[in-house]
Design a protein around this motif. Structure first.
Motif, PDB file in Angstrom:
ATOM      1  N   LEU A 345       0.801  -1.209   0.000  1.00  0.00           N
ATOM      2  CA  LEU A 345       0.000   0.000   0.000  1.00  0.00           C
ATOM      3  C   LEU A 345       0.841   1.270   0.000  1.00  0.00           C
ATOM      4  O   LEU A 345       0.405   2.306  -0.498  1.00  0.00           O
ATOM      5  N   THR A 346       2.035   1.219   0.559  1.00  0.00           N
ATOM      6  CA  THR A 346       2.858   2.423   0.651  1.00  0.00           C
ATOM      7  C   THR A 346       3.784   2.609  -0.546  1.00  0.00           C
ATOM      8  O   THR A 346       4.607   3.527  -0.545  1.00  0.00           O
ATOM      9  N   THR A 352      -2.548   5.872  -1.329  1.00  0.00           N
ATOM     10  CA  THR A 352      -2.984   5.190  -0.106  1.00  0.00           C
ATOM     11  C   THR A 352      -3.689   6.152   0.835  1.00  0.00           C
ATOM     12  O   THR A 352      -4.752   5.837   1.387  1.00  0.00           O
ATOM     13  N   ARG A 353      -3.111   7.355   1.014  1.00  0.00           N
ATOM     14  CA  ARG A 353      -3.759   8.341   1.885  1.00  0.00           C
ATOM     15  C   ARG A 353      -5.115   8.745   1.345  1.00  0.00           C
ATOM     16  O   ARG A 353      -6.076   8.929   2.103  1.00  0.00           O
ATOM     17  N   TRP A 355      -7.085   6.892  -0.527  1.00  0.00           N
ATOM     18  CA  TRP A 355      -8.012   5.764  -0.317  1.00  0.00           C
ATOM     19  C   TRP A 355      -8.489   5.713   1.128  1.00  0.00           C
ATOM     20  O   TRP A 355      -9.675   5.477   1.396  1.00  0.00           O
ATOM     21  N   VAL A 428      -4.224   0.347   8.334  1.00  0.00           N
ATOM     22  CA  VAL A 428      -3.189   1.084   7.624  1.00  0.00           C
ATOM     23  C   VAL A 428      -3.087   2.511   8.163  1.00  0.00           C
ATOM     24  O   VAL A 428      -1.998   3.052   8.349  1.00  0.00           O
TER      25      VAL A 428
END
Length: 436
Positions: A345-346, A352-353, A355, A428
Protein backbone atom coordinates in the motif's frame (compact mmCIF):
# COMPACT_ATOMS: atom_id res chain seq x y z
CA UNK A 1 28.23 40.97 -11.00
CA UNK A 2 31.66 39.46 -10.67
CA UNK A 3 30.09 36.22 -11.90
CA UNK A 4 29.56 37.86 -15.30
CA UNK A 5 25.85 38.31 -15.95
CA UNK A 6 26.56 40.70 -18.80
CA UNK A 7 27.39 44.34 -19.40
CA UNK A 8 23.88 45.75 -18.91
CA UNK A 9 23.47 45.30 -15.16
CA UNK A 10 22.27 48.85 -14.80
CA UNK A 11 19.13 48.09 -16.79
CA UNK A 12 18.16 48.70 -20.40
CA UNK A 13 18.15 52.23 -21.84
CA UNK A 14 14.58 52.96 -22.94
CA UNK A 15 14.02 53.98 -26.56
CA UNK A 16 11.17 54.19 -29.02
CA UNK A 17 7.89 53.09 -27.43
CA UNK A 18 9.60 52.75 -24.05
CA UNK A 19 10.98 56.29 -24.01
CA UNK A 20 7.97 57.70 -22.27
CA UNK A 21 8.02 55.25 -19.42
CA UNK A 22 9.22 56.23 -15.97
CA UNK A 23 12.68 55.06 -14.97
CA UNK A 24 12.55 51.32 -14.37
CA UNK A 25 14.37 49.33 -11.70
CA UNK A 26 17.78 48.08 -12.72
CA UNK A 27 18.32 44.50 -13.81
CA UNK A 28 20.07 43.84 -10.51
CA UNK A 29 17.03 45.08 -8.59
CA UNK A 30 14.64 43.05 -10.72
CA UNK A 31 16.72 39.91 -10.24
CA UNK A 32 16.45 40.46 -6.49
CA UNK A 33 12.66 40.68 -6.84
CA UNK A 34 12.54 37.38 -8.74
CA UNK A 35 14.83 35.77 -6.15
CA UNK A 36 12.64 36.98 -3.32
CA UNK A 37 9.52 35.51 -4.88
CA UNK A 38 11.24 32.17 -5.43
CA UNK A 39 12.56 32.18 -1.88
CA UNK A 40 9.04 32.70 -0.53
CA UNK A 41 8.00 29.53 -2.35
CA UNK A 42 11.08 27.55 -1.31
CA UNK A 43 9.31 24.74 0.65
CA UNK A 44 6.87 24.16 -2.21
CA UNK A 45 9.61 24.24 -4.85
CA UNK A 46 11.81 21.83 -2.89
CA UNK A 47 8.96 19.40 -2.29
CA UNK A 48 7.85 19.37 -5.94
CA UNK A 49 11.42 19.03 -7.20
CA UNK A 50 12.12 16.18 -4.76
CA UNK A 51 9.02 14.27 -5.85
CA UNK A 52 9.80 14.85 -9.53
CA UNK A 53 13.39 13.68 -9.30
CA UNK A 54 12.60 10.68 -7.08
CA UNK A 55 10.06 9.41 -9.61
CA UNK A 56 11.97 10.27 -12.79
CA UNK A 57 15.31 8.74 -11.72
CA UNK A 58 14.92 5.24 -10.29
CA UNK A 59 18.33 5.15 -8.61
CA UNK A 60 17.50 8.24 -6.55
CA UNK A 61 14.20 7.05 -5.06
CA UNK A 62 12.93 4.14 -3.03
CA UNK A 63 15.07 4.56 0.06
CA UNK A 64 13.57 7.09 2.51
CA UNK A 65 17.02 8.09 3.75
CA UNK A 66 18.22 8.84 0.22
CA UNK A 67 15.04 10.79 -0.52
CA UNK A 68 15.53 12.82 2.65
CA UNK A 69 19.12 13.59 1.65
CA UNK A 70 17.94 14.47 -1.86
CA UNK A 71 15.50 16.99 -0.36
CA UNK A 72 18.21 18.59 1.78
CA UNK A 73 20.51 18.85 -1.24
CA UNK A 74 17.78 20.46 -3.36
CA UNK A 75 16.94 22.92 -0.60
CA UNK A 76 20.56 23.96 -0.19
CA UNK A 77 21.12 24.44 -3.92
CA UNK A 78 17.91 26.36 -4.59
CA UNK A 79 18.43 28.59 -1.56
CA UNK A 80 21.99 29.34 -2.74
CA UNK A 81 20.80 30.27 -6.24
CA UNK A 82 18.19 32.61 -4.74
CA UNK A 83 20.92 34.17 -2.59
CA UNK A 84 23.16 34.68 -5.62
CA UNK A 85 20.35 36.29 -7.62
CA UNK A 86 19.27 38.52 -4.75
CA UNK A 87 22.74 39.78 -3.81
CA UNK A 88 24.66 39.87 -7.10
CA UNK A 89 27.25 37.39 -5.83
CA UNK A 90 29.90 35.85 -8.05
CA UNK A 91 29.72 32.08 -8.46
CA UNK A 92 33.45 31.77 -7.88
CA UNK A 93 33.05 33.10 -4.33
CA UNK A 94 30.62 30.35 -3.26
CA UNK A 95 31.20 27.23 -1.20
CA UNK A 96 29.14 24.07 -1.96
CA UNK A 97 26.42 23.33 0.58
CA UNK A 98 27.13 20.52 3.03
CA UNK A 99 23.93 18.73 1.99
CA UNK A 100 24.95 18.65 -1.69
CA UNK A 101 28.35 17.21 -0.84
CA UNK A 102 26.96 14.63 1.58
CA UNK A 103 24.38 13.51 -0.96
CA UNK A 104 27.06 12.98 -3.63
CA UNK A 105 29.10 10.96 -1.12
CA UNK A 106 26.14 8.77 -0.16
CA UNK A 107 25.23 8.08 -3.80
CA UNK A 108 28.82 7.01 -4.46
CA UNK A 109 28.63 4.67 -1.46
CA UNK A 110 25.39 3.21 -2.80
CA UNK A 111 26.98 2.64 -6.21
CA UNK A 112 24.58 5.10 -7.85
CA UNK A 113 26.18 6.27 -11.07
CA UNK A 114 27.50 9.75 -11.66
CA UNK A 115 25.15 9.88 -14.64
CA UNK A 116 22.13 9.62 -12.34
CA UNK A 117 23.47 12.44 -10.17
CA UNK A 118 24.18 14.60 -13.23
CA UNK A 119 20.72 13.99 -14.68
CA UNK A 120 19.16 14.98 -11.36
CA UNK A 121 20.95 18.33 -11.45
CA UNK A 122 19.92 19.03 -15.03
CA UNK A 123 16.30 18.12 -14.36
CA UNK A 124 16.36 20.35 -11.31
CA UNK A 125 17.91 23.16 -13.36
CA UNK A 126 15.13 22.88 -15.93
CA UNK A 127 12.41 23.02 -13.25
CA UNK A 128 13.92 26.00 -11.45
CA UNK A 129 14.55 27.92 -14.66
CA UNK A 130 10.94 27.44 -15.71
CA UNK A 131 9.68 28.67 -12.32
CA UNK A 132 12.02 31.66 -12.40
CA UNK A 133 10.90 32.65 -15.90
CA UNK A 134 7.29 32.44 -14.77
CA UNK A 135 8.12 34.99 -12.09
CA UNK A 136 9.85 37.20 -14.66
CA UNK A 137 6.66 37.21 -16.73
CA UNK A 138 4.82 38.73 -13.78
CA UNK A 139 7.15 41.74 -13.60
CA UNK A 140 5.54 45.01 -14.64
CA UNK A 141 8.43 46.23 -16.78
CA UNK A 142 9.22 46.91 -20.41
CA UNK A 143 9.98 44.07 -22.77
CA UNK A 144 13.61 45.12 -23.08
CA UNK A 145 14.02 45.12 -19.29
CA UNK A 146 12.30 41.76 -19.09
CA UNK A 147 14.73 40.28 -21.59
CA UNK A 148 17.69 41.51 -19.53
CA UNK A 149 16.25 39.80 -16.45
CA UNK A 150 15.69 36.58 -18.40
CA UNK A 151 19.32 36.63 -19.50
CA UNK A 152 20.48 37.26 -15.94
CA UNK A 153 18.35 34.46 -14.48
CA UNK A 154 19.32 31.93 -17.14
CA UNK A 155 23.02 32.74 -16.96
CA UNK A 156 23.13 32.56 -13.16
CA UNK A 157 21.31 29.24 -12.97
CA UNK A 158 23.34 27.69 -15.78
CA UNK A 159 26.65 28.87 -14.34
CA UNK A 160 25.74 27.68 -10.85
CA UNK A 161 24.73 24.21 -12.05
CA UNK A 162 27.91 23.93 -14.11
CA UNK A 163 29.99 24.93 -11.07
CA UNK A 164 28.28 22.69 -8.52
CA UNK A 165 28.28 19.73 -10.90
CA UNK A 166 32.04 19.99 -11.35
CA UNK A 167 32.45 19.99 -7.58
CA UNK A 168 30.07 17.13 -6.68
CA UNK A 169 31.31 15.05 -9.62
CA UNK A 170 34.82 15.19 -8.18
CA UNK A 171 33.47 14.33 -4.72
CA UNK A 172 31.46 11.41 -6.15
CA UNK A 173 34.40 10.02 -8.09
CA UNK A 174 36.80 10.32 -5.16
CA UNK A 175 34.39 8.71 -2.71
CA UNK A 176 33.44 5.93 -5.11
CA UNK A 177 37.06 4.92 -5.56
CA UNK A 178 37.76 5.19 -1.83
CA UNK A 179 34.62 3.31 -0.82
CA UNK A 180 35.11 0.49 -3.30
CA UNK A 181 38.65 0.08 -2.07
CA UNK A 182 37.55 0.11 1.57
CA UNK A 183 34.85 -2.50 1.12
CA UNK A 184 36.82 -4.73 -1.25
CA UNK A 185 37.46 -7.16 1.61
CA UNK A 186 33.70 -7.54 1.99
CA UNK A 187 33.38 -8.64 -1.64
CA UNK A 188 30.48 -6.26 -2.14
CA UNK A 189 30.87 -6.23 -5.90
CA UNK A 190 30.21 -9.97 -6.04
CA UNK A 191 27.17 -9.64 -3.79
CA UNK A 192 25.75 -6.83 -5.93
CA UNK A 193 26.08 -8.96 -9.06
CA UNK A 194 23.97 -11.71 -7.50
CA UNK A 195 21.36 -9.22 -6.29
CA UNK A 196 21.14 -7.69 -9.76
CA UNK A 197 20.54 -11.11 -11.26
CA UNK A 198 23.88 -11.38 -13.05
CA UNK A 199 25.26 -14.83 -13.73
CA UNK A 200 27.61 -15.70 -10.89
CA UNK A 201 28.55 -19.34 -10.46
CA UNK A 202 28.26 -20.85 -6.99
CA UNK A 203 31.93 -21.81 -6.97
CA UNK A 204 33.01 -18.35 -8.09
CA UNK A 205 30.83 -16.76 -5.41
CA UNK A 206 32.19 -19.04 -2.68
CA UNK A 207 35.74 -18.35 -3.82
CA UNK A 208 35.20 -14.59 -3.63
CA UNK A 209 33.19 -14.43 -0.41
CA UNK A 210 33.79 -17.70 1.50
CA UNK A 211 30.00 -18.08 1.61
CA UNK A 212 27.96 -20.81 -0.08
CA UNK A 213 24.94 -19.90 -2.20
CA UNK A 214 23.69 -23.45 -1.93
CA UNK A 215 21.59 -24.14 1.14
CA UNK A 216 19.34 -21.80 3.10
CA UNK A 217 19.82 -18.14 3.96
CA UNK A 218 18.24 -15.46 6.10
CA UNK A 219 18.98 -11.92 4.94
CA UNK A 220 19.40 -9.00 7.35
CA UNK A 221 19.81 -5.28 6.84
CA UNK A 222 21.37 -3.42 9.73
CA UNK A 223 21.63 0.35 9.96
CA UNK A 224 22.44 3.14 12.35
CA UNK A 225 19.48 5.08 13.71
CA UNK A 226 20.88 8.61 13.50
CA UNK A 227 24.32 9.90 12.64
CA UNK A 228 26.92 7.10 12.47
CA UNK A 229 29.98 7.40 14.68
CA UNK A 230 33.42 5.88 14.18
CA UNK A 231 32.37 2.63 15.86
CA UNK A 232 29.07 2.17 13.99
CA UNK A 233 30.34 -0.36 11.46
CA UNK A 234 31.99 -2.42 14.18
CA UNK A 235 28.80 -2.43 16.24
CA UNK A 236 26.74 -3.53 13.24
CA UNK A 237 29.18 -6.34 12.50
CA UNK A 238 29.06 -7.49 16.14
CA UNK A 239 25.23 -7.46 16.20
CA UNK A 240 25.03 -9.47 12.99
CA UNK A 241 27.47 -12.10 14.27
CA UNK A 242 25.57 -12.42 17.55
CA UNK A 243 22.29 -12.84 15.70
CA UNK A 244 23.92 -15.62 13.68
CA UNK A 245 24.90 -17.23 16.99
CA UNK A 246 21.34 -17.01 18.31
CA UNK A 247 20.14 -18.68 15.12
CA UNK A 248 22.79 -21.39 15.54
CA UNK A 249 24.28 -20.80 12.13
CA UNK A 250 27.01 -23.31 11.30
CA UNK A 251 29.12 -20.70 9.48
CA UNK A 252 30.03 -17.02 9.89
CA UNK A 253 27.56 -14.64 8.27
CA UNK A 254 28.31 -12.89 5.00
CA UNK A 255 28.38 -9.14 5.67
CA UNK A 256 28.68 -6.40 3.06
CA UNK A 257 28.72 -2.65 3.58
CA UNK A 258 25.96 -0.87 1.69
CA UNK A 259 27.27 2.48 2.93
CA UNK A 260 28.87 3.94 6.04
CA UNK A 261 25.66 3.55 8.04
CA UNK A 262 24.12 0.40 6.52
CA UNK A 263 25.19 -3.24 6.28
CA UNK A 264 23.67 -6.13 4.32
CA UNK A 265 24.11 -9.62 5.72
CA UNK A 266 23.11 -13.22 5.13
CA UNK A 267 23.05 -15.95 7.78
CA UNK A 268 23.57 -19.47 6.51
CA UNK A 269 21.59 -22.49 7.65
CA UNK A 270 18.53 -20.53 8.82
CA UNK A 271 15.97 -22.76 7.14
CA UNK A 272 12.99 -21.98 9.38
CA UNK A 273 11.17 -18.89 10.51
CA UNK A 274 12.45 -17.36 13.71
CA UNK A 275 10.54 -18.67 16.72
CA UNK A 276 9.16 -16.34 19.40
CA UNK A 277 11.84 -17.11 21.99
CA UNK A 278 14.70 -16.52 19.57
CA UNK A 279 13.03 -13.38 18.23
CA UNK A 280 12.76 -12.00 21.77
CA UNK A 281 16.48 -12.64 22.26
CA UNK A 282 17.29 -10.87 18.97
CA UNK A 283 15.08 -7.93 19.93
CA UNK A 284 16.87 -7.55 23.28
CA UNK A 285 20.28 -7.82 21.63
CA UNK A 286 19.57 -5.16 19.02
CA UNK A 287 17.80 -2.84 21.46
CA UNK A 288 20.93 -2.75 23.62
CA UNK A 289 23.35 -2.22 20.73
CA UNK A 290 23.56 1.56 20.85
CA UNK A 291 21.39 2.87 18.04
CA UNK A 292 21.55 -0.12 15.70
CA UNK A 293 18.36 -1.37 14.03
CA UNK A 294 17.81 -4.57 12.05
CA UNK A 295 15.31 -5.68 9.41
CA UNK A 296 15.15 -9.24 8.14
CA UNK A 297 13.43 -11.28 5.47
CA UNK A 298 12.22 -14.86 5.42
CA UNK A 299 14.50 -17.88 4.98
CA UNK A 300 15.20 -18.82 1.37
CA UNK A 301 17.20 -21.45 -0.47
CA UNK A 302 19.81 -21.21 -3.18
CA UNK A 303 20.60 -18.16 -5.27
CA UNK A 304 16.97 -17.14 -5.64
CA UNK A 305 16.41 -17.48 -1.90
CA UNK A 306 19.52 -15.40 -1.25
CA UNK A 307 18.10 -12.67 -3.46
CA UNK A 308 14.47 -12.88 -2.34
CA UNK A 309 15.27 -12.85 1.38
CA UNK A 310 17.28 -9.66 0.85
CA UNK A 311 14.36 -8.07 -1.02
CA UNK A 312 12.10 -8.92 1.91
CA UNK A 313 14.57 -7.46 4.40
CA UNK A 314 14.73 -4.28 2.32
CA UNK A 315 10.92 -4.11 2.35
CA UNK A 316 10.85 -4.56 6.13
CA UNK A 317 13.40 -1.75 6.48
CA UNK A 318 11.26 0.60 4.40
CA UNK A 319 8.30 -0.11 6.68
CA UNK A 320 10.51 0.47 9.73
CA UNK A 321 11.56 3.85 8.36
CA UNK A 322 8.23 4.96 6.94
CA UNK A 323 5.45 3.94 9.32
CA UNK A 324 4.40 5.00 12.78
CA UNK A 325 3.79 1.43 13.94
CA UNK A 326 7.41 0.33 13.55
CA UNK A 327 9.15 3.70 13.90
CA UNK A 328 10.66 2.76 17.28
CA UNK A 329 11.05 -0.98 16.77
CA UNK A 330 14.62 -2.26 17.16
CA UNK A 331 13.88 -5.08 14.71
CA UNK A 332 11.31 -5.50 11.96
CA UNK A 333 10.69 -8.76 10.12
CA UNK A 334 8.97 -9.23 6.79
CA UNK A 335 6.50 -11.58 8.47
CA UNK A 336 5.68 -9.15 11.30
CA UNK A 337 2.01 -8.04 11.41
CA UNK A 338 0.95 -5.85 8.48
CA UNK A 339 4.47 -5.44 7.04
CA UNK A 340 3.79 -7.14 3.70
CA UNK A 341 0.41 -5.40 3.32
CA UNK A 342 1.84 -2.00 4.24
CA UNK A 343 4.63 -2.52 1.75
CA UNK A 344 2.11 -2.97 -1.05
CA UNK A 345 0.00 0.00 0.00
CA UNK A 346 2.86 2.42 0.65
CA UNK A 347 4.41 2.03 -2.79
CA UNK A 348 2.13 4.93 -3.70
CA UNK A 349 1.71 6.87 -0.42
CA UNK A 350 -0.45 9.61 -1.95
CA UNK A 351 -2.90 7.09 -3.40
CA UNK A 352 -2.98 5.19 -0.11
CA UNK A 353 -3.76 8.34 1.88
CA UNK A 354 -6.49 9.25 -0.61
CA UNK A 355 -8.01 5.76 -0.32
CA UNK A 356 -7.98 5.95 3.49
CA UNK A 357 -9.71 9.33 3.39
CA UNK A 358 -12.32 8.05 0.93
CA UNK A 359 -12.97 4.95 3.04
CA UNK A 360 -13.00 6.50 6.52
CA UNK A 361 -14.29 9.97 5.70
CA UNK A 362 -14.03 12.39 8.64
CA UNK A 363 -12.65 9.61 10.84
CA UNK A 364 -9.36 9.86 8.95
CA UNK A 365 -8.83 13.32 10.44
CA UNK A 366 -6.57 13.93 13.45
CA UNK A 367 -7.98 14.48 16.92
CA UNK A 368 -8.94 12.44 19.96
CA UNK A 369 -12.62 12.15 19.01
CA UNK A 370 -11.88 10.53 15.65
CA UNK A 371 -9.19 8.35 17.27
CA UNK A 372 -11.72 7.12 19.85
CA UNK A 373 -14.18 6.02 17.20
CA UNK A 374 -11.42 4.41 15.09
CA UNK A 375 -10.27 2.40 18.11
CA UNK A 376 -13.84 1.20 18.66
CA UNK A 377 -14.33 0.30 15.01
CA UNK A 378 -11.07 -1.66 14.87
CA UNK A 379 -12.24 -3.94 17.68
CA UNK A 380 -15.78 -4.01 16.29
CA UNK A 381 -14.67 -5.39 12.92
CA UNK A 382 -12.05 -7.66 14.50
CA UNK A 383 -14.81 -9.30 16.59
CA UNK A 384 -17.03 -9.90 13.58
CA UNK A 385 -19.16 -6.79 14.13
CA UNK A 386 -20.21 -7.91 17.59
CA UNK A 387 -21.33 -5.01 19.80
CA UNK A 388 -21.25 -6.99 23.04
CA UNK A 389 -17.75 -8.41 22.57
CA UNK A 390 -16.47 -5.01 21.50
CA UNK A 391 -17.93 -3.38 24.61
CA UNK A 392 -16.41 -6.05 26.84
CA UNK A 393 -12.96 -5.84 25.29
CA UNK A 394 -12.85 -2.03 25.48
CA UNK A 395 -14.57 -1.72 28.83
CA UNK A 396 -17.42 0.33 27.35
CA UNK A 397 -21.18 0.21 27.64
CA UNK A 398 -22.78 -1.62 24.73
CA UNK A 399 -24.86 1.46 23.85
CA UNK A 400 -21.67 3.51 23.56
CA UNK A 401 -20.34 1.03 21.01
CA UNK A 402 -23.64 1.14 19.11
CA UNK A 403 -23.61 4.93 19.02
CA UNK A 404 -20.04 5.09 17.69
CA UNK A 405 -20.68 2.47 15.04
CA UNK A 406 -23.93 4.18 14.05
CA UNK A 407 -22.17 7.53 13.75
CA UNK A 408 -19.63 6.04 11.37
CA UNK A 409 -22.27 4.22 9.34
CA UNK A 410 -24.33 7.38 9.00
CA UNK A 411 -21.34 9.07 7.37
CA UNK A 412 -20.79 6.21 4.93
CA UNK A 413 -23.41 7.29 2.40
CA UNK A 414 -21.86 6.94 -1.02
CA UNK A 415 -18.76 5.16 0.30
CA UNK A 416 -17.78 1.52 0.63
CA UNK A 417 -19.31 -0.36 3.56
CA UNK A 418 -17.29 -3.53 2.96
CA UNK A 419 -16.14 -4.61 6.46
CA UNK A 420 -12.85 -6.00 5.15
CA UNK A 421 -12.01 -2.77 3.33
CA UNK A 422 -12.92 -0.61 6.33
CA UNK A 423 -10.95 -2.84 8.70
CA UNK A 424 -7.90 -2.67 6.42
CA UNK A 425 -8.16 1.12 6.08
CA UNK A 426 -8.26 1.41 9.89
CA UNK A 427 -5.16 -0.76 10.28
CA UNK A 428 -3.19 1.08 7.62
CA UNK A 429 -4.23 4.48 8.99
CA UNK A 430 -2.98 3.47 12.43
CA UNK A 431 0.31 2.15 11.10
CA UNK A 432 1.30 5.01 8.80
CA UNK A 433 3.42 7.77 10.28
CA UNK A 434 1.12 10.42 8.84
CA UNK A 435 -1.82 8.95 10.75
CA UNK A 436 -3.67 11.31 13.08
Amino acid sequence: MSGGRGPQRGGATPSGADAGRAAEPTTTELLAVVAGRLDERLPEIVRDMRDHLATRIDDLGGDPLLVEMLQSSIEGNVATICHVLANDIGIESLQPTTAAVEYAVRLAQRDVSLGALTRAYYLGQSMLLRLALDEVEHLDVSESARMEVVRGVAETIHRYIDWILQYVSTVHDTERRRWWSARATLNASTVLKVLRGDEVGEKAFAGATSYELAGSHLALISWVDGEPDNEAQQRMDTVIRRIAGLLRSPRPPLTSAADGATAWAWIAGAGHRIDDVTRAGIDDLVASSGGIRVAFGLPGSGTEGFRRSHEQAATARLIALGTRRYARAATVGYDDPDVAVLALLTKDPAATRAWIAETLGTLAAPGSAAQQIRDTLRVYYATGENHTRTATELGLHRNTVRQRVARFQSECAGRSTDPLEIALALRVHEALREGG
